[in-house]
Design an enzyme around this catalytic site. Structure first.
Site, short mmCIF file in Angstrom:
data_model
loop_
_atom_site.label_atom_id
_atom_site.label_comp_id
_atom_site.label_asym_id
_atom_site.label_seq_id
_atom_site.Cartn_x
_atom_site.Cartn_y
_atom_site.Cartn_z
N GLU A 113 43.40 64.86 18.49
CA GLU A 113 43.54 63.65 19.30
C GLU A 113 43.30 62.45 18.39
OE1 GLU A 113 40.54 64.86 22.38
OE2 GLU A 113 42.26 64.77 23.71
N CYS A 172 29.30 67.44 21.24
CA CYS A 172 29.99 68.55 20.58
C CYS A 172 29.90 68.44 19.07
CB CYS A 172 31.44 68.57 21.02
SG CYS A 172 32.29 67.03 20.64
N GLU A 182 39.80 70.70 22.95
CA GLU A 182 38.66 70.23 22.15
C GLU A 182 37.46 71.03 22.62
OE1 GLU A 182 38.88 68.16 19.74
OE2 GLU A 182 40.75 67.09 20.11
N1 LIG Z 1 35.40 69.33 20.80
C1 LIG Z 1 35.11 68.28 21.54
O1 LIG Z 1 35.67 67.20 21.37
C2 LIG Z 1 34.08 68.39 22.65
C3 LIG Z 1 33.62 67.23 23.24
C4 LIG Z 1 32.66 67.32 24.26
C5 LIG Z 1 32.20 68.57 24.69
N2 LIG Z 1 32.67 69.68 24.09
C6 LIG Z 1 32.16 71.00 24.52
O2 LIG Z 1 31.99 71.02 25.94
C7 LIG Z 1 30.93 71.90 26.30
C8 LIG Z 1 30.02 71.23 27.31
O3 LIG Z 1 30.74 70.81 28.40
P1 LIG Z 1 30.83 71.63 29.78
O4 LIG Z 1 29.63 72.48 29.94
O5 LIG Z 1 31.18 70.66 30.87
O6 LIG Z 1 32.08 72.56 29.53
P2 LIG Z 1 32.76 73.59 30.54
O7 LIG Z 1 33.78 74.30 29.76
O8 LIG Z 1 31.75 74.37 31.28
O9 LIG Z 1 33.44 72.68 31.65
C9 LIG Z 1 34.39 71.69 31.31
C10 LIG Z 1 35.31 71.47 32.48
O10 LIG Z 1 36.09 72.63 32.72
C11 LIG Z 1 36.06 72.97 34.09
N3 LIG Z 1 36.28 74.41 34.18
C12 LIG Z 1 35.36 75.39 34.04
N4 LIG Z 1 35.95 76.62 34.18
C13 LIG Z 1 37.28 76.39 34.39
C14 LIG Z 1 38.40 77.23 34.60
N5 LIG Z 1 38.29 78.57 34.61
N6 LIG Z 1 39.60 76.65 34.78
C15 LIG Z 1 39.74 75.30 34.75
N7 LIG Z 1 38.70 74.45 34.58
C16 LIG Z 1 37.49 74.99 34.39
C17 LIG Z 1 34.72 72.47 34.54
O11 LIG Z 1 34.67 72.33 35.94
C18 LIG Z 1 34.62 71.15 33.79
O12 LIG Z 1 35.32 70.13 34.46
C19 LIG Z 1 30.28 72.25 25.00
O13 LIG Z 1 30.71 73.52 24.59
C20 LIG Z 1 30.79 71.20 24.02
O14 LIG Z 1 30.77 71.57 22.67
C21 LIG Z 1 33.60 69.63 23.09
O1 LIG Z 2 30.79 65.54 22.61
C1 LIG Z 2 31.76 65.33 21.93
C2 LIG Z 2 32.12 64.03 21.48
C3 LIG Z 2 33.41 63.74 21.33
C4 LIG Z 2 33.80 62.45 20.89
C5 LIG Z 2 35.08 62.03 20.93
O2 LIG Z 2 36.05 62.75 21.45
C6 LIG Z 2 35.47 60.76 20.39
O3 LIG Z 2 34.65 60.03 19.84
O4 LIG Z 2 36.67 60.46 20.51
#
Ligand SMILES: NC(=O)c1ccc[n+]([C@@H]2O[C@H](COP(=O)([O-])OP(=O)(O)OC[C@H]3O[C@@H](n4cnc5c(N)ncnc54)[C@H](O)[C@@H]3O)[C@@H](O)[C@H]2O)c1
Ligand SMILES: O=C/C=C/C=C(\O)C(=O)O
Length: 501
Positions: free
Chosen positions: A482, A303, A269
């Site tokens: 999911e 997100c 995600e």
């Molecule tokens: N699509 C969705 O459902 C959804 C939901 C919430 C957030 N997001 C996205 O998440 C981002 C913000 O969150 P963030 O800054 O914590 O994301 P991130 O990718 O920087 O980090 C997420 C997790 O990955 C770990 N991580 C980082 N590099 C890694 C590697 N090389 N190997 C394994 N693990 C690693 C980090 O320690 C952290 O626990 C935004 O881009 C947002 O759009 C998406």
């Molecule tokens: O930032 C992203 C939000 C995600 C939300 C969900 O995954 C959810 O509502 O199940």
């Protein structure tokens, strides 16, 4: 500050600064190569010290999870697992205030938001998958055979095994339990790596798991960073059988590379650059309320949030003025105060990133409708990572601000004239996560919804969630879905049995 930190077994009693632990094999263990600071984003104050897992600690956690597959968890019926997961949900609700305080301290998000979304959803995720696992079905096929007796095929489901759960910081408990609950419901065991920015609630959940009767090793939590740290060690561990990840698209690529070794399945995600499409025939009050949330909720760190707003030309000026008023009404400050409606960004590092886009917007010739800087706040909040809610107009479609995910409380508003043209603009993105469509013409709503290339479309709403529905992104916003039965598909392995009659 520390007195506000809930005390739990994972925090060393009596120590001046609380220390978190990993949760491995049912016990809190502080092992690691070093520790790092977890700070409250609204003030910069120290919340707790967090151990950074080395590869030996990760190995302990994965091996504990592997052993637990063969223990009582693996032998339990779905009904027994379901009942235990309900107790986990009850345990979260029983300690609602502790989870709330911890989540607000880690993220800085307003208490009013976390008490309505993050903590109740943390519990709801366990209840919904406790239900789901009891109604999970599989296929059967009868087939003809040359001897006339035939054969019967039926499929059975088994858990995949040890699941690595890697989570972001924006909705920590909600997004982590959204993966852990279905994984456990299906009989898997998990090793969770919460974001280094928000390690506390995942650790607290260890206590709830023990109290609910989840056997040791089924739920494990390890702390640390991503690359060359806990995240990488975990996702590249050969005894991990599947990886589920929510976070940035670039990290998703690294995780896919790690998963390729050993051909492990991934559920991703990822990021978004979501559009809201506001038609002239919308209910303006509803559209303003919904788009305000889509742009500014959680300080823009969702997100599913909107950073591109397309408004049909006849209502463009009125809409822009009303969104400006709504943005200017948001109240930044102490997230524990009921009147606060805008928290800080997660960190100073993330604030630097968001402010760099504020500067880019200016350089790219945006007209700033409101915001663009840092709000003036009294101490201690002047040391927090706050930014002003910001609205621009006039940016071109190929500007960095219109193409890249900023993950801040900001949007660019663009006028449009034709339905087809605005669909093309919405789809002109490498991402495909979510869209909201605002119109009172339901024929138009269905027509447009069928053409936007995203996984999740809302009509006249935003972030309205039925947890049985498919949730996820297309294009670079992810792989897989999911929710409801879709989560169960990822967390189970289907095996066909063919019986010659
Ligand atoms: N699509 C969705 O459902 C959804 C939901 C919430 C957030 N997001 C996205 O998440 C981002 C913000 O969150 P963030 O800054 O914590 O994301 P991130 O990718 O920087 O980090 C997420 C997790 O990955 C770990 N991580 C980082 N590099 C890694 C590697 N090389 N190997 C394994 N693990 C690693 C980090 O320690 C952290 O626990 C935004 O881009 C947002 O759009 C998406
Ligand atoms: O930032 C992203 C939000 C995600 C939300 C969900 O995954 C959810 O509502 O199940």
């Amino acid at each position: 500050m520390n007195s506000a930190v809930p005390r739990y077994q994972g925090a060393a009693a009596g120590a001046e600064t609380a220390r978190l632990s990993h949760f491995i094999d049912g016990r809190f263990v502080p092992a690691g190569r070093s520790s790092f600071e977890n700070r409250h984003p609204a003030t910069g104050e120290l919340i707790n010290l967090v151990p950074e897992a080395d590869s030996a600690a990760i190995d302990d956690a994965v091996k504990a999870a592997k052993r637990a597959l063969k223990g009582p968890w693996g032998k339990m019926s779905e009904q027994q697992r379901s009942a235990i997961l309900r107790k986990v949900a009850d345990g979260i609700m029983a300690r609602f205030d502790d989870f709330l305080a911890a989540e607000v301290l880690d993220t800085g998000k307003p208490k009013s938001l976390a008490s309505h979304i993050d903590i109740p959803r943390g519990a709801a995720n366990f209840n919904v998958f406790a239900d789901q696992v009891l109604t999970l079905s599989t296929e059967t096929f009868r087939m003809a055979t040359p001897d006339g007796a035939g054969a019967l095929n039926y499929a059975i489901r088994g858990p995949r095994g040890v699941i690595a759960v890697v989570c972001p910081w924006n909705l920590p408990l909600l997004l982590m339990t959204w993966k852990v609950a279905p994984a456990l419901a299906c009989g898997n065991t998990v090793v969770v790596k919460p974001s280094e920015e928000t390690p506390t609630t995942a650790t607290m959940l260890g206590e709830i798991m023990n109290e609910a009767g989840v056997p040791p090793g089924v739920y494990n939590v390890v702390h640390g960073f991503g690359e060359d740290s806990a995240g990488e060690y975990l996702t590249s561990h050969p005894q991990v059988d599947g990886i589920t990840f929510t976070g940035e698209t670039r990290t998703g690529e690294a995780i896919m590379r790690a998963a390729a070794k050993g051909v492990r399945p991934v559920s991703l995600e990822l990021g978004g650059k979501n559009a809201s499409l506001v038609f002239a025939d919308c209910d303006m009050d509803k559209a303003i309320e919904g788009v305000t949330r889509a742009v500014f909720a959680n300080c823009g760190q969702v997100c599913l949030g909107t950073e591109r707003v397309y408004v049909e030309r006849p209502i463009f000026d009125q809409f822009t003025q009303r969104l400006k008023l709504a943005a200017e009404k948001l109240k930044p400050g102490n997230p524990f105060e009921a009147s606060t409606t805008l928290g800080p960004l997660i960190s100073q590092v993330h604030r630097d990133k968001v402010l760099s886009y504020y500067a880019k917007a200016k350089a790219e010739g945006a007209e700033i409708i409101t915001g663009g800087g840092i709000p003036e706040l009294p101490t201690p909040y002047s040391a927090g990572s706050f930014v002003e809610p910001t609205i621009w107009t006039g940016l071109s479609e190929d500007s960095a601000v219109m193409r890249e995910e900023i993950f801040g409380p900001c949007c660019n508003i663009v006028p449009f004239d034709e339905e087809d043209a605005v669909i093309a603009l919405a789809n002109d993105s490498p991402y495909g996560l979510a869209t909201s469509i605002w119109t009172e013409n339901l024929t138009r709503a269905h027509r447009v919804a069928a053409q936007v290339e995203v996984g999740i479309t809302w009509v006249n709403s935003w972030f309205l969630r039925d947890l049985r529905t498919p949730f996820g992104g297309s294009k670079q916003s992810g792989i897989g879905r999911e929710g409801g039965v879709h989560s169960m598909e990822f967390y189970t392995e289907l095996r066909n049995v063919c019986v010659k009659l």
